[in-house]
Write a protein that holds these residues in place. Structure first.
Motif, PDB file in Angstrom:
ATOM      1  N   MET A   1      -9.712  -6.853  17.089  1.00 48.29           N
ATOM      2  CA  MET A   1      -8.350  -6.436  16.355  1.00 48.29           C
ATOM      3  C   MET A   1      -7.384  -5.962  17.706  1.00 48.29           C
ATOM      4  SD  MET A   1      -9.248  -2.627  14.668  1.00 48.29           S
ATOM      5  CE  MET A   1      -9.971  -3.379  13.484  1.00 48.29           C
ATOM      6  N   ARG A   2      -6.098  -5.988  17.497  1.00 44.06           N
ATOM      7  CA  ARG A   2      -5.298  -5.396  18.712  1.00 44.06           C
ATOM      8  C   ARG A   2      -4.715  -4.206  18.001  1.00 44.06           C
ATOM      9  NH1 ARG A   2       0.893  -7.526  19.928  1.00 44.06           N
ATOM     10  NH2 ARG A   2       1.176  -6.239  17.972  1.00 44.06           N
ATOM     11  N   VAL A   3      -4.651  -3.156  18.985  1.00 43.31           N
ATOM     12  CA  VAL A   3      -4.345  -1.877  18.649  1.00 43.31           C
ATOM     13  C   VAL A   3      -3.235  -1.368  19.562  1.00 43.31           C
ATOM     14  CG1 VAL A   3      -5.029   0.710  18.545  1.00 43.31           C
ATOM     15  CG2 VAL A   3      -6.528  -1.142  17.719  1.00 43.31           C
ATOM     16  N   ASN A   4      -2.102  -0.929  18.991  1.00 42.40           N
ATOM     17  CA  ASN A   4      -0.922  -0.620  20.074  1.00 42.40           C
ATOM     18  C   ASN A   4      -1.013   0.904  19.889  1.00 42.40           C
ATOM     19  OD1 ASN A   4       1.914   0.764  19.387  1.00 42.40           O
ATOM     20  ND2 ASN A   4       2.119  -0.756  20.892  1.00 42.40           N
ATOM     21  N   PHE A   5      -0.811   1.609  21.308  1.00 41.97           N
ATOM     22  CA  PHE A   5      -0.799   2.992  21.421  1.00 41.97           C
ATOM     23  C   PHE A   5       0.528   3.474  21.914  1.00 41.97           C
ATOM     24  CE2 PHE A   5      -2.209   1.094  25.515  1.00 41.97           C
ATOM     25  CZ  PHE A   5      -1.233   1.662  26.405  1.00 41.97           C
ATOM     26  N   SER A   6       1.648   2.727  21.866  1.00 41.79           N
ATOM     27  CA  SER A   6       2.770   3.209  22.203  1.00 41.79           C
ATOM     28  C   SER A   6       3.750   3.710  21.252  1.00 41.79           C
ATOM     29  CB  SER A   6       3.506   2.004  22.975  1.00 41.79           C
ATOM     30  OG  SER A   6       3.997   1.161  22.120  1.00 41.79           O
ATOM     31  N   PHE A   7       3.340   3.290  20.021  1.00 39.76           N
ATOM     32  CA  PHE A   7       4.612   3.507  18.943  1.00 39.76           C
ATOM     33  C   PHE A   7       4.204   4.861  18.211  1.00 39.76           C
ATOM     34  CE2 PHE A   7       5.953   3.076  14.358  1.00 39.76           C
ATOM     35  CZ  PHE A   7       7.087   3.093  14.605  1.00 39.76           C
ATOM     36  N   LEU A   8       2.875   5.053  17.690  1.00 41.88           N
ATOM     37  CA  LEU A   8       2.721   6.082  16.988  1.00 41.88           C
ATOM     38  C   LEU A   8       2.916   7.573  17.641  1.00 41.88           C
ATOM     39  CD1 LEU A   8       1.846   6.723  14.015  1.00 41.88           C
ATOM     40  CD2 LEU A   8      -0.509   6.930  14.922  1.00 41.88           C
TER      41      LEU A   8
ATOM     42  N   SER B   1       0.680   3.219  12.118  1.00 48.39           N
ATOM     43  CA  SER B   1       0.593   2.026  12.632  1.00 48.39           C
ATOM     44  C   SER B   1       0.278   1.570  13.802  1.00 48.39           C
ATOM     45  CB  SER B   1       2.069   1.486  12.313  1.00 48.39           C
ATOM     46  OG  SER B   1       2.349   0.089  12.668  1.00 48.39           O
ATOM     47  N   PHE B   2      -0.711   1.147  14.139  1.00 46.54           N
ATOM     48  CA  PHE B   2      -1.054   0.571  15.380  1.00 46.54           C
ATOM     49  C   PHE B   2      -0.963  -0.985  15.682  1.00 46.54           C
ATOM     50  CE2 PHE B   2      -4.239   4.121  14.610  1.00 46.54           C
ATOM     51  CZ  PHE B   2      -3.776   5.076  15.430  1.00 46.54           C
TER      52      PHE B   2
ATOM     53  N   GLY C   1      -4.928   8.744  12.667  1.00 52.08           N
ATOM     54  CA  GLY C   1      -4.847   7.409  12.445  1.00 52.08           C
ATOM     55  C   GLY C   1      -6.241   6.872  12.868  1.00 52.08           C
ATOM     56  N   VAL C   2      -6.431   7.111  14.211  1.00 51.59           N
ATOM     57  CA  VAL C   2      -7.811   6.618  14.715  1.00 51.59           C
ATOM     58  C   VAL C   2      -9.111   6.772  13.892  1.00 51.59           C
ATOM     59  CG1 VAL C   2      -9.466   6.906  16.801  1.00 51.59           C
ATOM     60  CG2 VAL C   2      -6.817   6.394  17.177  1.00 51.59           C
TER      61      VAL C   2
END
Length: 374
Positions: A349-356, A33-34, A364-365
């Motif tokens: 698209m928005r990509v989050n890098f903090s959670f995963l 999940s990003f 994932g990437v």
């Protein structure tokens, strides 16, 4: 039974969050999940919270479990006032910074009033503006044929783009606000999370008389506490104070005392150092992985802080249409068009890098790149 006739006229303006719909349907642990804006749970200061909770009960007793003042407990307001160098009367505690956005809109906006934003901008803000039937316009394109009520901006490490407004851009916005006589709502939940570059003065510091500054404990402490704050002129905060009386009476009292001890006792700054080191490494890893795996023609922002970066695919791609295929493959993002008031830019698209977890980021990437390249 049909319930439509019971709903208010406002219901038609409510906007579903695609992010929340993902969380409703999918176990985040089962995918890459990003998508969300979740902090890394490793940044949650569990030992500090355990210790401070006991200290709060010892120090305040039943007072910590009772109703409190609508403005927030004095101890937390004083700590925030000291940190930002403002009078205590310029501080209002909120039940999350999302409530801050909503209560500012509720107090300031009538149906049809113009609210200015950047494009893209935070989805939760758009939800709030639409629910009060505001006329949402993009500041760069607006002709000022009608006076706006306020301009909403996230100047530091913006959600979703990750970009930061320069000092010159902030000064130009302040000058425009004074010339055209509108307020500024400065949403700043990520400001403390800087990994490179130099801090830029807040818009509030440049124009305290016409800026409402929104802060949050969610990204620097723990989102489960649901605590934020507003800095502003007492005359503005007084109307917010009256409005909040009908919303929640008061923010969570026990949580406020814990936050006051956490921030005031130095634990926040110590935890920030660890969080910044963790997130800097994650950001750098994400940027390197995008460089390694993304197909030709894909570009992205390079944020100096915060939790997000924004990815742009070649023209002709539709990340809304692509989403189901990505989720079926086991990877999630948020389509960028949801952050635009007009729903445009469907190739982003928005990509989050903090959670995963960093150990899962490469897989994932790589998977996301494969979905895009198919």
């Amino acid at each position: 039974m049909k319930y439509d006739k019971f709903f208010s006229d406002d219901v038609a303006s409510f906007m579903r969050s695609p992010v929340r719909e993902i969380f409703k349907k999918v176990d985040l642990a089962s995918i890459y999940s990003f998508a969300g804006g979740y902090p890394d749970a490793a940044t949650f200061p569990i030992d500090d919270i355990r210790r401070i909770s006991a200290e709060v009960l010892e120090k305040y007793g039943a007072k910590a479990l009772q109703y409190g003042a609508t403005q927030g407990v004095p101890e937390l307001r004083a700590v925030i006032a000291k940190r930002y160098g403002v009078p205590v009367e310029n501080v209002q505690i909120t039940t999350s910074s999302q409530q801050g956005i909503d209560v500012c809109t509720r107090v300031l906006v009538n149906p049809g009033d113009v609210v200015l934003t950047t494009a893209p901008t935070y989805l939760g803000a758009l939800q709030s503006f639409k629910s009060y039937r505001a006329d949402i316009r993009t500041i760069g394109d607006y002709d000022f044929s009608k006076a706006p009520k306020f301009c909403y901006v996230i100047p530091d490490f913006q959600n979703p783009s990750g970009e930061t407004m320069t000092l010159e851009e902030r000064k130009k916005l302040v000058a425009l606000a004074r010339e055209r006589d509108f307020l500024i709502v400065e949403d700043s939940p990520y400001r403390e999370l800087r990994y490179s570059g130099e801090p830029v003065p807040t818009i509030y510091s440049l124009a305290p008389e016409r800026t409402l500054f929104l802060g949050s404990f969610s990204k620097v402490f723990a989102p489960g506490f649901r605590l934020g704050w507003i800095l502003g002129a007492p005359e503005l905060l007084d109307q917010i104070y009256v409005c909040k009386q009908s919303l929640d009476l008061c923010p969570p009292v026990f949580d406020q005392y814990i936050a006051a001890e956490f921030m005031g006792g130095g634990a926040l700054d110590a935890n920030l150092q660890k969080s910044i080191a963790l997130y800097r490494a994650k950001r750098d890893k994400m940027l390197g992985l995008l460089e390694q795996y993304m197909p030709a023609g894909v570009s992205w922002t390079r944020p100096e802080g915060g939790l997000f970066l924004f990815v742009t695919l070649p023209e002709g791609f539709d990340t809304v249409a692509l989403y189901d295929r990505a989720l079926s493959a086991g990877v999630a993002y948020v389509a960028g068009s949801f952050f635009y008031p007009d729903g445009s830019h469907r190739n982003t698209m928005r990509v989050n890098f903090s959670f995963l977890d960093a150990s899962r980021m490469e897989a994932g990437v790589k998977l996301l790149a494969e979905v895009i390249g198919q």
